[in-house]
Motif scaffolding. Structure first.
Motif, PDB file in Angstrom:
ATOM      1  N   ALA A 110      35.155  26.996   4.082  1.00 35.12           N
ATOM      2  CA  ALA A 110      36.163  26.732   3.052  1.00 35.12           C
ATOM      3  C   ALA A 110      37.165  25.686   3.525  1.00 35.12           C
ATOM      4  N   SER A 111      37.554  25.745   4.810  1.00 31.93           N
ATOM      5  CA  SER A 111      38.505  24.766   5.347  1.00 31.93           C
ATOM      6  C   SER A 111      37.920  23.353   5.330  1.00 31.93           C
ATOM      7  N   ILE A 112      36.645  23.246   5.707  1.00 31.87           N
ATOM      8  CA  ILE A 112      36.003  21.934   5.751  1.00 31.87           C
ATOM      9  C   ILE A 112      35.776  21.393   4.345  1.00 31.87           C
ATOM     10  N   ALA A 113      35.426  22.275   3.404  1.00 29.57           N
ATOM     11  CA  ALA A 113      35.095  21.835   2.046  1.00 29.57           C
ATOM     12  C   ALA A 113      36.309  21.344   1.265  1.00 29.57           C
ATOM     13  N   GLU A 114      37.488  21.850   1.608  1.00 29.82           N
ATOM     14  CA  GLU A 114      38.684  21.562   0.805  1.00 29.82           C
ATOM     15  C   GLU A 114      38.990  20.074   0.680  1.00 29.82           C
ATOM     16  N   PRO A 115      39.038  19.280   1.769  1.00 29.11           N
ATOM     17  CA  PRO A 115      39.332  17.851   1.584  1.00 29.11           C
ATOM     18  C   PRO A 115      38.269  17.112   0.779  1.00 29.11           C
ATOM     19  N   LEU A 116      36.995  17.518   0.896  1.00 30.51           N
ATOM     20  CA  LEU A 116      35.947  16.870   0.110  1.00 30.51           C
ATOM     21  C   LEU A 116      36.110  17.196  -1.365  1.00 30.51           C
ATOM     22  N   ALA A 135      27.009  19.835   1.766  1.00 34.37           N
ATOM     23  CA  ALA A 135      27.772  18.819   2.483  1.00 34.37           C
ATOM     24  C   ALA A 135      28.417  19.405   3.739  1.00 34.37           C
ATOM     25  N   VAL A 136      28.948  20.625   3.637  1.00 34.53           N
ATOM     26  CA  VAL A 136      29.579  21.264   4.791  1.00 34.53           C
ATOM     27  C   VAL A 136      28.541  21.567   5.867  1.00 34.53           C
ATOM     28  N   SER A 137      27.379  22.073   5.455  1.00 34.43           N
ATOM     29  CA  SER A 137      26.315  22.347   6.432  1.00 34.43           C
ATOM     30  C   SER A 137      25.885  21.071   7.139  1.00 34.43           C
ATOM     31  N   GLY A 138      25.841  19.963   6.394  1.00 36.84           N
ATOM     32  CA  GLY A 138      25.444  18.693   6.984  1.00 36.84           C
ATOM     33  C   GLY A 138      26.428  18.193   8.021  1.00 36.84           C
ATOM     34  N   ILE A 139      27.734  18.274   7.719  1.00 33.95           N
ATOM     35  CA  ILE A 139      28.726  17.781   8.677  1.00 33.95           C
ATOM     36  C   ILE A 139      28.833  18.714   9.870  1.00 33.95           C
ATOM     37  N   LEU A 145      27.370  22.053  15.411  1.00 35.92           N
ATOM     38  CA  LEU A 145      27.489  23.479  15.086  1.00 35.92           C
ATOM     39  C   LEU A 145      26.330  23.900  14.190  1.00 35.92           C
ATOM     40  N   GLN A 146      26.130  25.215  14.084  1.00 28.29           N
ATOM     41  CA  GLN A 146      24.992  25.750  13.344  1.00 28.29           C
ATOM     42  C   GLN A 146      25.335  26.013  11.881  1.00 28.29           C
ATOM     43  N   PRO A 147      24.337  25.981  10.982  1.00 25.51           N
ATOM     44  CA  PRO A 147      24.602  26.242   9.559  1.00 25.51           C
ATOM     45  C   PRO A 147      25.204  27.616   9.297  1.00 25.51           C
ATOM     46  N   ASP A 148      24.849  28.623  10.101  1.00 30.53           N
ATOM     47  CA  ASP A 148      25.385  29.958   9.842  1.00 30.53           C
ATOM     48  C   ASP A 148      26.850  30.089  10.265  1.00 30.53           C
ATOM     49  N   HIS A 149      27.405  29.057  10.908  1.00 29.72           N
ATOM     50  CA  HIS A 149      28.823  29.071  11.251  1.00 29.72           C
ATOM     51  C   HIS A 149      29.710  28.887  10.027  1.00 29.72           C
ATOM     52  N   ILE A 150      29.124  28.498   8.926  1.00 29.42           N
ATOM     53  CA  ILE A 150      29.892  28.163   7.732  1.00 29.42           C
ATOM     54  C   ILE A 150      30.694  29.345   7.199  1.00 29.42           C
TER      55      ILE A 150
END
Length: 323
Positions: A110-116, A135-139, A145-150
């Motif tokens: 959620a933190s990463i997605a907010e600026p996008l 997009a968050v999983s890609g960055i 970092l791993q996708p499950d860290h999201i």
């Protein structure tokens, strides 16, 4: 080639109290008449002691603090003319402490997605939840970092992982400029190296420009194309990294180099380290601000503030008697 980020004669003053028993207001000039330009694809390092004004300058560069005087240009346009969302899609900041800069109540996704999400809305586009997650999983993958860290929270990560999350958040909207304010000083040495290599890789792959702030000359030397040395709110020397580390012209720069650890035992003790403490910004010395600590100071230095002059192309120094 025009600069992506320009600071023109920028100053920042703060009103403070002199002390508990002295209620008279006082003014502190944290940044004093700074002019810098950051070119496309370049890393401009900014180095100096704690309290010299580096973080204040960083916050002004991204619009978190307005300058008291002077002008800041982003892509040739005054920074204050951009809306906050437009500005955030072009320039971002990585802070020193990755734990305090992340919301502990939000997942890192959620933190990463907010600026996008905000940047997309500014340009009239609304991303679906699936598009944001992709997009968050890609960055996250790009910063190691791993996708499950999201779906995890900041407290579930180590310091180095949290800083990778902070880098991902800063870069997801694809800004052109990244301001890094002591981004590795809170990390262990091995994690510092990983984070610095990550920043270099991201710069190469995304064509980023960095304003990179640190008190560590080793880090500055590794990251920077050009280096600006700051003392008591002013730039006292500006040169390419190679030139600065081999032909420092300001006594303060020379003292910083002397204080830095050397891997070569034969070179230890070649320079005398700096003595004394930086004067209080509340009562800066007259003339050259460095003269109370300078081994080369002459009476003239007590009276006249030296201008920043170019010794040779690309190498400027603020000193009456440069080395």
């Amino acid at each position: 080639m025009s600069a992506l980020l320009e600071l023109k004669n920028v100053s920042r003053e703060f009103s403070v109290r002199r002390g508990m028993f002295d209620p008279r207001p006082a003014s502190v000039k944290a940044v004093n008449d700074v002019t810098l330009a950051l070119m496309p694809g370049e890393t401009l390092g900014l180095v100096g002691e704690s309290g010299c004004g580096k973080s204040t300058l960083a916050r002004m560069a991204v619009g978190l603090l307005p300058p008291s005087s002077g002008e800041i240009l982003l892509s040739g346009r005054n920074l204050q003319e951009w809306t906050p969302i437009e500005r955030a899609s072009r320039i971002q900041m990585v802070f020193q402490d990755p734990f305090s800069s992340l919301d502990p109540r939000q997942t890192v996704g959620a933190s990463i997605a907010e600026p996008l999400m905000l940047a997309s809305r500014a340009f009239g586009k609304t991303l679906s939840r699936a598009e944001l997650r992709e997009a968050v999983s890609g960055i996250l993958a790009r910063v190691g970092l791993q996708p499950d860290h999201i779906d995890r929270y900041p407290h579930e990560f180590s310091g180095g992982q949290r800083q990778r999350v902070a880098v991902a958040r800063a870069l997801i909207a694809k800004p052109g400029v990244l301001v890094c304010d002591e981004p590795v000083s809170a990390l262990d040495a091995s994690v510092q190296a990983q984070t610095l290599n990550l920043l270099k890789d991201m710069q190469e792959s995304m064509g980023l420009s960095y304003l990179f702030i640190s008190h560590d000359l080793g880090v500055i030397g590794f990251m920077s194309d050009r280096v600006a040395v700051m003392y008591l709110g002013r730039i006292v020397e500006l040169a390419s990294g190679a030139e600065l580390f081999t032909h420092a012209a300001h006594p303060y720069t020379e003292a910083l180099l002397a204080a830095a650890p050397s891997r070569d035992p034969s070179r230890r003790g070649e320079r005398k380290p700096l003595t004394g403490e930086m004067p209080s910004p509340l009562s800066p010395p007259a003339g050259c601000a460095f003269h109370p600590r300078c081994p080369r100071a002459k009476p003239f230095c007590h009276e006249q503030t030296p201008p920043l002059v170019e010794l040779e192309p690309g190498h400027a120094v603020r000193c009456h008697f440069p080395l």
